[in-house]
Design a protein around this motif. Structure first.
Motif, PDB file in Angstrom:
ATOM      1  N   LEU A  93       0.188   3.766  -2.905  1.00  0.00           N
ATOM      2  CA  LEU A  93      -0.261   5.331  -2.742  1.00  0.00           C
ATOM      3  C   LEU A  93       0.884   6.260  -3.079  1.00  0.00           C
ATOM      4  O   LEU A  93       0.620   7.271  -3.653  1.00  0.00           O
ATOM      5  N   TRP A 100      -8.901  13.239  -3.403  1.00  0.00           N
ATOM      6  CA  TRP A 100      -7.697  13.900  -3.153  1.00  0.00           C
ATOM      7  C   TRP A 100      -7.466  15.131  -3.990  1.00  0.00           C
ATOM      8  O   TRP A 100      -7.912  15.143  -5.052  1.00  0.00           O
ATOM      9  N   SER A 130      -6.648   4.661  -1.141  1.00  0.00           N
ATOM     10  CA  SER A 130      -6.681   5.265   0.211  1.00  0.00           C
ATOM     11  C   SER A 130      -7.614   4.257   1.181  1.00  0.00           C
ATOM     12  O   SER A 130      -7.346   3.974   2.139  1.00  0.00           O
ATOM     13  N   HIS A 132       0.766  -1.258  -0.179  1.00  0.00           N
ATOM     14  CA  HIS A 132       0.039   0.204   0.144  1.00  0.00           C
ATOM     15  C   HIS A 132       0.781   1.290  -0.038  1.00  0.00           C
ATOM     16  O   HIS A 132       0.343   2.243  -0.657  1.00  0.00           O
ATOM     17  N   ASP A 154      -3.583   5.047   9.620  1.00  0.00           N
ATOM     18  CA  ASP A 154      -4.064   6.209   8.965  1.00  0.00           C
ATOM     19  C   ASP A 154      -3.045   7.282   8.824  1.00  0.00           C
ATOM     20  O   ASP A 154      -2.888   7.931   7.994  1.00  0.00           O
ATOM     21  N   ILE A 200      -1.338   6.425   5.684  1.00  0.00           N
ATOM     22  CA  ILE A 200      -2.066   6.857   4.401  1.00  0.00           C
ATOM     23  C   ILE A 200      -2.173   8.298   4.529  1.00  0.00           C
ATOM     24  O   ILE A 200      -1.996   8.680   3.151  1.00  0.00           O
ATOM     25  N   GLU A 201      -2.209   8.977   5.310  1.00  0.00           N
ATOM     26  CA  GLU A 201      -2.397  10.737   5.225  1.00  0.00           C
ATOM     27  C   GLU A 201      -1.065  11.051   4.959  1.00  0.00           C
ATOM     28  O   GLU A 201      -0.971  12.199   3.948  1.00  0.00           O
ATOM     29  N   VAL A 215      -5.559   7.475  -6.119  1.00  0.00           N
ATOM     30  CA  VAL A 215      -5.131   8.034  -4.721  1.00  0.00           C
ATOM     31  C   VAL A 215      -6.270   7.440  -3.982  1.00  0.00           C
ATOM     32  O   VAL A 215      -6.361   7.088  -2.813  1.00  0.00           O
ATOM     33  N   LYS A 257      -7.148   1.547   4.005  1.00  0.00           N
ATOM     34  CA  LYS A 257      -7.716   1.606   4.985  1.00  0.00           C
ATOM     35  C   LYS A 257      -8.568  -0.019   5.424  1.00  0.00           C
ATOM     36  O   LYS A 257      -8.247  -0.534   6.507  1.00  0.00           O
ATOM     37  N   ARG A 283      -0.583  10.732   1.386  1.00  0.00           N
ATOM     38  CA  ARG A 283      -1.188  11.486   0.495  1.00  0.00           C
ATOM     39  C   ARG A 283      -0.886  13.036   0.409  1.00  0.00           C
ATOM     40  O   ARG A 283      -1.266  13.735  -0.475  1.00  0.00           O
ATOM     41  N   TYR A 319     -12.666  10.025   0.231  1.00  0.00           N
ATOM     42  CA  TYR A 319     -11.004  10.068   0.040  1.00  0.00           C
ATOM     43  C   TYR A 319     -10.594  10.737  -1.052  1.00  0.00           C
ATOM     44  O   TYR A 319      -9.422  10.826  -1.311  1.00  0.00           O
TER      45      TYR A 319
END
Length: 195
Positions: free
Chosen positions: A80, A191, A96, A76, A106, A109-110, A92, A100, A113, A189
């Motif tokens: 990503l 982006w 995401s 992942h 998280d 992921i954030e 994206v 999740k 991003r 999600y």
């Protein structure tokens, strides 16, 4: 000594090529569900994609990435990071949600991003290696390759990073030129590329 080194290196690349060349099966229905609604703006008959070489290639790449030696979190991170670097408005948010659902933290992921450094040094090295490989078309500085190996990744995994890049370039480019609409399932999600 050099001859032995060349034989070992040729074996390494041959092993990678054999792994990358395995036949893929089982993803066709998922591709069919995605292709029909999303590629109609670009292909008059989206079913042409489903049975064609592009579809078969995408299915093969998907299966090979899932079967790679990377952990789910590492996969992942790669997906990503490449999606963000390629500014894919569709992948994206899609990845995401998938991250999740796969219980990726998280914060990871954030951070990806938002183009921020990951706190975990191994994952950050993986993210940077993928971005540099993508942006430099594989021409990496020796220190980048060394950093990748120093955190415990292998030569085979360096090839697998190229595999993941191939997988995402295909979907990122198709989404870019087709203007794929983001699905309601992962619209939350969405982006913003300007971040």
């Amino acid at each position: 000594a050099r001859l032995g080194s060349l034989k070992e290196e040729n074996h390494f690349w041959l092993f990678g090529a054999i792994q990358l060349g395995r036949v893929l099966s089982g993803v066709r229905d998922r591709i069919r569900r995605w292709v029909s609604p999303h590629l109609s703006p670009v292909l008059p008959n989206p079913t042409q994609f489903i049975g064609g070489s592009a579809s078969k290639s995408y299915q093969m790449l998907t299966k090979l990435v899932i079967e790679s030696s990377f952990t789910p979190t590492e996969r992942h991170v790669l997906w990503l990071a490449i999606n963000v670097e390629n500014q894919c408005h569709y992948c994206v948010p899609a990845h995401s949600l998938l991250a999740k659902k796969d219980s990726v933290d998280d914060e990871i992921i954030e951070s990806i991003r938002n183009g921020q450094k990951l706190l975990d040094p191994r994952l950050e090295t993986l993210r940077q290696f993928a971005i540099k490989t993508l942006n430099n078309r594989g021409r990496l500085a020796p220190e980048d390759v060394k950093a990748f190996f120093d955190v415990g990744f292998t030569r085979a995994q360096a090839l697998e990073v190229v595999l993941v890049i191939s997988h995402k370039v295909m979907s990122n480019y198709i989404n870019a030129f087709s203007g794929t609409e983001v699905d309601a399932a992962f619209a939350k999600y969405t982006w913003d590329q300007s971040l």
